[in-house]
Write a protein that holds these residues in place. Structure first.
Motif: not given
Lengths: 215, 254
Positions: A113, A115-116, A119, A122, A125, A134, A138, A214-215, B93, B95, B99-103, B112, B145, B161
């Motif tokens: 996505d 958005g990743q 994020a 922003s 990074f 990031v 994934q 992914i959990v 920011m 959203f 847009n959290l990092f799922p991993h 992080m 998670y 975050r």
């Protein structure tokens, strides 16, 4: 159905199957390296690199793998590239599957996505930090399946190197046809061994996939 | 006089996608500790404006300043990269889609930035993250998670975050629009808490009541321009512009 023939030739076929496994594994390793480089080139900000990546994929996906092997093995010596059949097979299959795998990798990265990335950026990074921390973790998960499909295709496609006299499964089968005239048994044995190899590859892909779920 | 320098300043911001003019010269000034809510119909340019402040959108003209530093400087290549990465560290920011990092676990999401970008020690970063997560009411979720969280919880983690970078300003891009109605309040409560702590905030929102409660100033945008701005009481009770009245009437009727 001549079972004694099957019994008699089986050990030789198992040996040949190891060559098929070897050539598949080596061209898979080469293919993965090529694929990451080509995917990176195609997603680069530099136009010449992007053009190179696209040209590579079009060339290797747009022509038959058999022709690529012939150009490399039979055409190579004309331009000073003299390769043993085995080496030509590994390089030819590796370059070919690399193009397909590059697309699998690129597809996985692009399906993370947007958005990743936003994020991560922003927060502050950099592009490369965002990619490494990031996006790639994934995408790695998303590319396991498509790469697995390619690995299976590679095992089966490795039969093509029999045409440049690599003594692997298919070549061995053809050789025994000449002396036995029993194509059903002979090709049947080869088919079963291919199926076994493919089954093992598919299981390995399953294991990797589960490991990185992914959990 | 640093005290009078605006925290965020936008001057003549213009943005177009091809023929479509999304921002037609926006001016905006936000003082330190001020809370500005931006309202307006879909397509009015309010999200684009907010995203331009963080340079997620590149303006075609105009300037964005953060605490005396120009955000969209005329630098090229790596020089601009370094500049914008440094500037973004000072802006939080949030959203619409979290847009959290799922991993990564909740706490990894929060630590992080400080660990990688600020070189903070892991222990210290963890302490900070636990403190922030407690503040948003999620201390018990540190090792979960994101997929295990509700939308409201995700958004609160996203706020933590952003706060972990100790930003000078927080930008909220429709932070509650994707939430089920019953989860909106928990996120709004966190934002109100930040308001009470005098965090400088720009809030793009569809929630008029919340805007009225929390904002010092409300800005009504339509068609890429700021139609009207003022104290919430002025904008909501006695809007001067016809367009504002029409919008509010439609909105409150719906």
């Amino acid at each position: 159905m001549d079972f004694s023939l099957v019994q008699r030739v089986f050990p030789f076929f198992v040996e040949a199957a190891w060559i098929t496994i070897e050539i598949s594994a080596l061209s898979l390793a080469l293919g993965l390296m090529v694929a990451f480089l080509v995917a990176a080139a195609k997603m680069s900000r530099s136009l010449p690199l992007r053009m190179f990546g696209s040209a590579y994929v079009s060339l290797f996906r747009g022509t038959p793998c058999l022709i690529q092997l012939f150009v490399l093995y039979f055409g190579g010596p004309q331009i000073g590239i003299n390769l043993e059949p085995f080496a030509a097979g590994v390089i030819g299959l590796g370059l070919n599957i690399g193009a397909y795998m590059a697309e699998a990798i690129r597809g996985a990265i692009m399906s993370v996505d947007r958005g990743q990335t936003e994020a991560a950026r922003s927060i502050g990074f950099s592009r490369s930090q965002t990619m490494r921390k990031v996006v790639l973790p994934q995408a790695a998960r998303l590319m396991i399946r498509p790469l697995g499909v390619n690995a299976v295709a590679l095992v089966k496609g490795s039969a093509l190197v029999s045409t440049i006299s690599v003594v692997e499964l298919t070549y061995t089968a053809q050789r025994y046809i000449g002396s036995t005239y029993k194509p059903f048994e002979i090709f049947g044995v080869a088919a079963v061994l291919y199926m076994l190899i493919v089954y093992v590859v598919a299981r390995i892909v399953d294991l990797i996939d589960r490991r990185y779920a992914i959990v | 006089m640093t005290a009078e320098r605006p925290m965020v300043e936008v001057k003549g911001a213009r943005k177009a996608y091809g023929e479509l003019q999304v921002l037609k010269g926006i001016d905006l000034s936000v003082a330190r500790g001020q809370i500005v809510a931006i309202i307006g119909p879909s397509g009015s340019g309010k999200s684009t404006l907010l995203r331009s402040i963080n340079h997620l959108e590149t303006l075609n003209g105009g300037e964005v300043w953060l605490d005396g530093v120009q955000v969209n400087q005329a630098l090229r290549g790596q020089a601009f990269e370094r500049h914008i990465n440094a500037v973004r560290q000072q802006m939080g920011m949030v959203f619409q889609h979290f847009n959290l990092f799922p991993h990564l676990t909740v706490i990894e999401n929060v630590t992080m930035g400080p660990i990688i970008l600020k070189g903070m020690a892991k222990v210290a970063a963890r302490e900070l993250a636990v403190e922030l997560l407690s503040k948003v009411g999620l201390a018990e979720k540190v090792d979960a998670y994101p997929s295990r969280l509700s939308g409201g919880q995700k958004q609160r983690v996203a706020i933590a975050r952003a706060l972990a970078m100790q930003p000078k300003v927080m930008l909220f891009d429709e932070a509650t629009s994707a939430l089920d109605p019953e989860l909106v309040d928990e996120v709004n409560a966190v934002m109100k808490q930040l308001a009470a702590e005098h965090m400088t905030m720009l809030i793009v929102t569809h929630e008029m009541r919340f805007a009225g409660e929390v904002a010092d100033r409300v800005l009504f945008m339509d068609g890429g321009v700021v139609v009207e701005q003022g104290a919430p009481s002025e904008i909501f009770r006695e809007p001067k512009q016809e367009r504002t009245r029409t919008f509010l009437k439609k909105y409150l009727a719906a």
